[in-house]
Design a protein around this motif. Sequence first.
Motif, mmCIF file in Angstrom:
data_model
loop_
_atom_site.group_PDB
_atom_site.id
_atom_site.type_symbol
_atom_site.label_atom_id
_atom_site.label_comp_id
_atom_site.label_asym_id
_atom_site.label_seq_id
_atom_site.Cartn_x
_atom_site.Cartn_y
_atom_site.Cartn_z
ATOM 1 N N LEU A 141 -5.185 1.449 8.548
ATOM 2 C CA LEU A 141 -3.888 1.914 8.062
ATOM 3 C C LEU A 141 -3.711 3.388 8.395
ATOM 4 O O LEU A 141 -4.603 4.209 8.137
ATOM 5 N N HIS A 142 -2.556 3.718 8.968
ATOM 6 C CA HIS A 142 -2.201 5.094 9.312
ATOM 7 C C HIS A 142 -1.121 5.544 8.336
ATOM 8 O O HIS A 142 -0.067 4.916 8.226
ATOM 9 N N VAL A 143 -1.373 6.643 7.631
ATOM 10 C CA VAL A 143 -0.463 7.103 6.574
ATOM 11 C C VAL A 143 0.158 8.449 6.953
ATOM 12 O O VAL A 143 -0.554 9.379 7.333
ATOM 13 N N ILE A 193 0.841 -1.199 0.000
ATOM 14 C CA ILE A 193 0.000 0.000 0.000
ATOM 15 C C ILE A 193 0.877 1.251 0.000
ATOM 16 O O ILE A 193 0.533 2.270 -0.618
ATOM 17 N N ARG A 194 2.022 1.182 0.661
ATOM 18 C CA ARG A 194 2.962 2.310 0.698
ATOM 19 C C ARG A 194 3.378 2.707 -0.713
ATOM 20 O O ARG A 194 3.353 3.881 -1.087
ATOM 21 N N ASN A 195 3.768 1.713 -1.504
ATOM 22 C CA ASN A 195 4.186 2.001 -2.871
ATOM 23 C C ASN A 195 3.015 2.479 -3.728
ATOM 24 O O ASN A 195 3.173 3.358 -4.575
ATOM 25 N N LYS A 196 1.852 1.893 -3.494
ATOM 26 C CA LYS A 196 0.668 2.292 -4.258
ATOM 27 C C LYS A 196 0.323 3.752 -4.010
ATOM 28 O O LYS A 196 0.058 4.517 -4.958
ATOM 29 N N GLU A 248 9.494 11.315 2.290
ATOM 30 C CA GLU A 248 9.296 10.171 3.187
ATOM 31 C C GLU A 248 7.833 9.773 3.191
ATOM 32 O O GLU A 248 6.938 10.621 3.101
ATOM 33 N N ILE A 249 7.571 8.468 3.274
ATOM 34 C CA ILE A 249 6.203 7.976 3.362
ATOM 35 C C ILE A 249 6.171 6.725 4.236
ATOM 36 O O ILE A 249 7.017 5.839 4.095
ATOM 37 N N THR A 270 -7.526 5.097 7.409
ATOM 38 C CA THR A 270 -8.419 5.858 8.285
ATOM 39 C C THR A 270 -7.786 7.152 8.804
ATOM 40 O O THR A 270 -8.479 7.985 9.366
ATOM 41 N N ASP A 271 -6.478 7.305 8.616
ATOM 42 C CA ASP A 271 -5.800 8.475 9.167
ATOM 43 C C ASP A 271 -4.669 8.880 8.229
ATOM 44 O O ASP A 271 -3.840 8.040 7.849
#
Length: 328
Positions: free
Chosen positions: A265-267, A236-239, A255-256, A300-301
């Motif tokens: 999932l917290h982004v 999901i990070r790469n997406k 940075e991600i 969600t965040d």
Amino acid sequence: MSELLKLLKQGNKSAIIAACVNAIIAILKAVAYFLTGNVAMFAEMLHSIGDAANQFFVFIGSALSKKAPTDRFPEGFGRLVNLVLLGAVIIVGIMSYETIKEGIHHIIHPTYSTGIAINLAVLSVAVILEGFVLFKAMKEVLHETGIEAKGFAIVTKSFGAYKKAKPATKLVFLEDFVATAGGLLAIVAILLSHYTAFAQAEGIASVMIGGMMFFVVGRVFFDNAAGVLGESDAEIRNKIGNMVIKDPDVKDIQEITVLKEGEHLHVELEVELDASITIAEADDIKDRLVEAISNERGVTDVIIEFDEDDGVQTWKESSTETSAPEEK
């Protein structure tokens, strides 16, 4: 009390259905075991008791993990489901040990059990009920991972997708797959023991069922230990990174981080913008990115920070799960 009831309504439905079904099955198997003394039925009884208790705790944990953040716990309770699952596997581990121990004892000291009709009837009902719960869990896996399937494809695709499902759904899927397979194995063992001189068949089946239970214990333990520590979702990070970098106003991603918080999932990401952009323009860009990222399944965040473009390209678009930004 009203808050607790609201939370329970949000609990994992697959888990509570599985808990109720396995409780009924455990009672049926217990009656059959006490009437016949069949060791394979003993293994199945312990298996169903462990599954019922386990899945009930999973339901409670998944519900409580939905509790809103408080002043004391500002990050919320998302990882609570991981903690509950770590505790739940202890129950399965104990049942696995007892199942294997009894099976080994029966292999060394084989005895012939009675009541084949009762055992086969109970196990057949159990396999049907557990197969029903397993099929429901398969459909839930596909729903949570956004995969569409019909007919037999539900079975095949769910096995490829269950690792990406929510922790509670994943546990129900694994436990009921093992329960269904264990029931079929016990039926075969009872038939072999009854119609041949191979009395050890029931003990061997008991050991194999216990071994499958230990597989579930190991899988669930390692998955949820990672969740408690704070596991990143690389895919999901790469997406998200590939999506954000395509925004016309985003120059680079410094940075991600995509962190799993239980079922959510917290982004967090830091992006580079042109230095000439105004605060109002930056605010519009932030709203646009937050809305796009929040549409991703499970997110969600979202927290976004801005920095001015330094002219050095850090993020490289990739479809692999292991790629990451280069170090500056």
